[in-house]
Scaffold this motif. Structure first.
Motif, short mmCIF file in Angstrom:
data_model
loop_
_atom_site.label_atom_id
_atom_site.label_comp_id
_atom_site.label_asym_id
_atom_site.label_seq_id
_atom_site.Cartn_x
_atom_site.Cartn_y
_atom_site.Cartn_z
N GLU A 108 2.70 4.21 8.66
CA GLU A 108 3.01 4.18 7.23
C GLU A 108 1.74 4.35 6.37
OE1 GLU A 108 5.60 4.34 5.48
OE2 GLU A 108 4.91 3.66 3.50
N ALA A 109 0.61 3.82 6.85
CA ALA A 109 -0.64 3.90 6.07
C ALA A 109 -1.01 5.36 5.82
CB ALA A 109 -1.76 3.18 6.82
N VAL A 110 -0.91 6.19 6.85
CA VAL A 110 -1.27 7.60 6.70
C VAL A 110 -0.18 8.34 5.93
CG1 VAL A 110 -1.68 9.74 7.95
CG2 VAL A 110 -2.78 7.65 8.70
N ARG A 111 1.08 8.01 6.20
CA ARG A 111 2.18 8.68 5.47
C ARG A 111 1.99 8.50 3.96
NH1 ARG A 111 6.49 8.29 2.61
NH2 ARG A 111 6.19 6.05 2.34
N GLN A 112 1.64 7.27 3.56
CA GLN A 112 1.48 7.03 2.12
C GLN A 112 0.29 7.80 1.55
OE1 GLN A 112 -0.05 3.35 0.26
NE2 GLN A 112 2.10 2.89 -0.10
N LEU A 113 -0.79 7.88 2.32
CA LEU A 113 -1.96 8.63 1.85
C LEU A 113 -1.61 10.11 1.67
CD1 LEU A 113 -4.78 7.00 4.02
CD2 LEU A 113 -4.69 7.03 1.53
N VAL B 226 1.46 11.35 1.11
CA VAL B 226 2.38 11.46 -0.04
C VAL B 226 1.59 11.36 -1.35
CG1 VAL B 226 4.26 10.29 -1.26
CG2 VAL B 226 4.40 10.62 1.20
N ASP B 227 0.57 10.51 -1.37
CA ASP B 227 -0.26 10.36 -2.58
C ASP B 227 -1.19 11.55 -2.79
OD1 ASP B 227 0.94 8.00 -3.05
OD2 ASP B 227 -0.77 6.72 -2.64
N TRP C 7 -9.11 2.52 4.77
CA TRP C 7 -8.52 3.64 4.03
C TRP C 7 -7.32 3.20 3.20
CZ3 TRP C 7 -8.28 8.24 8.06
CH2 TRP C 7 -9.52 8.37 8.67
N ASN C 8 -6.34 2.59 3.85
CA ASN C 8 -5.11 2.25 3.15
C ASN C 8 -4.39 1.17 3.94
OD1 ASN C 8 -3.01 2.41 1.32
ND2 ASN C 8 -1.93 3.99 2.49
N ARG C 9 -3.88 0.19 3.21
CA ARG C 9 -3.12 -0.86 3.91
C ARG C 9 -1.63 -0.70 3.67
NH1 ARG C 9 -5.35 -6.58 2.66
NH2 ARG C 9 -5.34 -5.84 0.52
N ALA C 10 -1.28 0.22 2.76
CA ALA C 10 0.13 0.46 2.42
C ALA C 10 0.83 -0.83 2.05
CB ALA C 10 0.85 1.16 3.57
N PRO D 20 2.03 3.73 -5.38
CA PRO D 20 1.63 4.56 -6.52
C PRO D 20 1.71 3.79 -7.84
CG PRO D 20 3.12 5.76 -5.10
CD PRO D 20 3.06 4.36 -4.57
N SER E 93 -2.93 6.54 -9.81
CA SER E 93 -3.47 6.40 -8.44
C SER E 93 -3.23 7.66 -7.61
CB SER E 93 -2.83 5.20 -7.75
OG SER E 93 -1.47 5.45 -7.48
N GLN E 94 -2.36 8.55 -8.09
CA GLN E 94 -2.11 9.78 -7.34
C GLN E 94 -2.84 10.98 -7.93
OE1 GLN E 94 2.27 9.61 -7.37
NE2 GLN E 94 2.17 9.34 -5.16
N ARG F 294 -8.27 5.00 -8.06
CA ARG F 294 -7.28 4.39 -7.17
C ARG F 294 -7.68 2.94 -6.87
NH1 ARG F 294 -3.52 6.53 -3.44
NH2 ARG F 294 -3.49 5.44 -1.47
#
Lengths: 291, 201
Positions: free
Chosen positions: A193-198, A200-201, B66-69, B75, B93-94, B104
């Motif tokens: 999900e972490a990469v999917r969201q990146l 999509v963003d 990078w991202n924790r979602a 967004p 943020s997008q 972001r």
């Protein structure tokens, strides 16, 4: 047991205190200088918007985020003239660019490293929480490079060079381990999900619409596996050469997923302390030419 | 085992070895305490902070993963509304701007601060951002809204809404119309805030 202890101490001494024998050290410093140049160029372009007092993030906002007045935040240990002289942002980044060029060409490189380090710290203390992901690694690498004296110097200086080079290697591996563990601590890296969201963003170079889910999941798993591979190859001499290609692949994935050129450049530059650039394609610096 | 010639004396090597161990213990402690930390790490960091922060070894919540979602990574938009009701996206943020990473990150920090009701820390940041946006766009914002979905794949809602209060010579201040993460208006302040912002102008 006593022999084992003696062996460990002997190995420790050889690792940290033998005179430097890595001819690639000036090349690593030049590449770290290139990464530093990119970082300063980025700060220079954004100086008025992010370092000035009428930008997105003025001094009061920075001090509030740093936790000024709150116990245990360490805000009192920040020092940056940019809080008092906001106009200094652009001149300081220019100074950083000149210092980075000195690192690249290898003339007065120790001074270039020292200046680049001091300017980087000033900028980082001014914009807490908003620096590039790789800048904490870069600032350490630049400081270590101040000790990377020219290779033909005396034995004592070469020991200092070795110490600096080893610290750079260990620091790079600690960084990779920390990056890996931070990702593993998040469920979203296990599920993709972490990469999917990146994606999509629209943060990287993959299309935000139309990239299949399996691709995001594959990339998430690849990021984890590549980092495990980089750490394993660095620590195992028999498979170490493979690490260079894993690092290159990891930097490529960084570009695909988060599109962060600067982070990729910093990681690649610092990784050359472990995986040197093959001599056939190495950039010639002032020191390597004079050897 | 072959012993290499050493230019350093044994006591000097002991001292340097000790400093190396201390240095890397500090680095590991700072890196591993980026998001969560134990009491022991906290105690160690409070001792080592002059070195770790002064020399810039600390990470300071930089998203190295990078991202924790998580909720704060969804967004997010900071939107300003002027007197005529026209909306301007102040931060997104997008966005694909050159400084998108910073935008972001600052939105992520703002969301975390406002959700944890740390308005006193968020206010100077919001004031700086809104003032800079007004300077760029030439518009005076009457109110601001922070919009984001509460969960992935849901529509964005206002998680924070505030009226902008202007006082001559002072930084901007904000009077919340709704509490962060709550869709119910904070009745007494919401009622008074509009008159307060009118009075301030």
């Amino acid at each position: 047991m006593k022999t084992d202890r003696a062996g460990v101490w002997e190995y420790w001494n050889r690792f940290w205190f033998q005179p430097l024998v890595a001819p690639s050290a000036p090349i690593s410093r030049a590449l770290i200088g290139c990464a530093s140049l990119l970082v300063f160029a980025n700060h220079a372009v954004l100086a008025s918007q992010w370092l000035g007092d009428s930008g997105w993030f003025n001094g009061s906002a920075a001090l509030a985020l740093a936790g000024q007045g709150l116990e245990g935040t360490g805000a009192e240990y920040r020092w940056s003239p940019l809080y008092y002289y906001p106009w200094l942002g652009f001149p300081l980044t220019l100074l950083g660019i000149i210092a980075s060029l000195a690192m690249i060409v290898g003339r007065w490189s120790w001074l270039g490293c020292l200046i680049a380090y001091v300017v980087l710290v000033m900028i980082h203390h001014r914009i807490p929480l908003l620096i590039n992901k790789g800048e904490p690694l870069l600032v350490a690498a630049v400081l270590y490079c101040t000790l990377l004296t020219p290779i033909q110097e005396t034995s004592l200086f070469r020991v200092f060079s070795n110490l600096a080079f080893r610290m750079l290697q260990v620091h790079f591996l600690l960084w990779m381990a920390m990056s890996l563990f931070s990702m593993l601590a998040n469920e979203t890296w296990w599920t993709g999900e972490a990469v999917r969201q990146l994606i999509v963003d629209g943060q990287g170079f993959l299309p935000s619409k139309g990239t299949p889910l399996w691709c995001a999941e594959f990339l998430a798993h690849s990021v984890l596996v590549l980092q495990v591979g980089i750490l394993a190859t660095a620590l195992n001499p028999s498979i170490r050469p493979l690490g260079r290609w894993l690092t290159i692949a990891f930097c490529a994935v960084i570009l695909l997923v988060i599109g962060d050129w600067i982070y990729a450049a910093i990681l690649f530059a610092t990784s050359t302390s472990i995986w040197p650039i093959p001599s056939g394609i190495a950039v010639s610096t002032h020191e390597s030419r004079s050897r | 085992m072959h012993s290499t010639p050493q230019p350093f004396s044994r006591p000097f090597r002991w001292i340097v070895s000790g400093l190396l161990v201390l240095h890397f213990v500090g680095i590991v402690c700072a890196y591993s305490a980026n998001w969560r930390r134990s009491g022991l790490q906290d105690d160690l960091l409070s001792v080592l902070n002059p070195y770790l922060i002064g020399m810039d070894w600390s990470l300071e919540l930089i998203p190295v993963e990078w991202n924790r979602a998580q909720a704060s990574d969804l967004p997010t938009q900071l939107v300003g509304m002027d007197e005529s009701g026209q909306q301007t996206v102040i931060l997104d943020s997008q966005s694909r701007d050159w400084d998108r990473d910073r935008k972001r990150q600052i939105l992520r920090v703002l969301v975390s601060l406002l959700e944890s009701q740390s308005d006193d820390v968020a206010t100077p940041c919001l004031a700086s951002i809104v003032a800079h946006s007004e300077q760029l766009t030439g518009r005076m914002f009457r109110s601001i809204q922070l919009r984001k979905p509460l969960e992935s794949n849901t529509d964005p809602i206002n998680v924070y809404e505030a009226f902008v209060v202007r006082m001559e010579g002072d930084p901007l201040r904000f009077v919340p119309a709704i509490d962060a993460q709550r869709t119910v208006p904070r009745t007494p302040q919401a009622a008074s805030s509009s008159s307060q912002s009118e009075a301030a102008r």
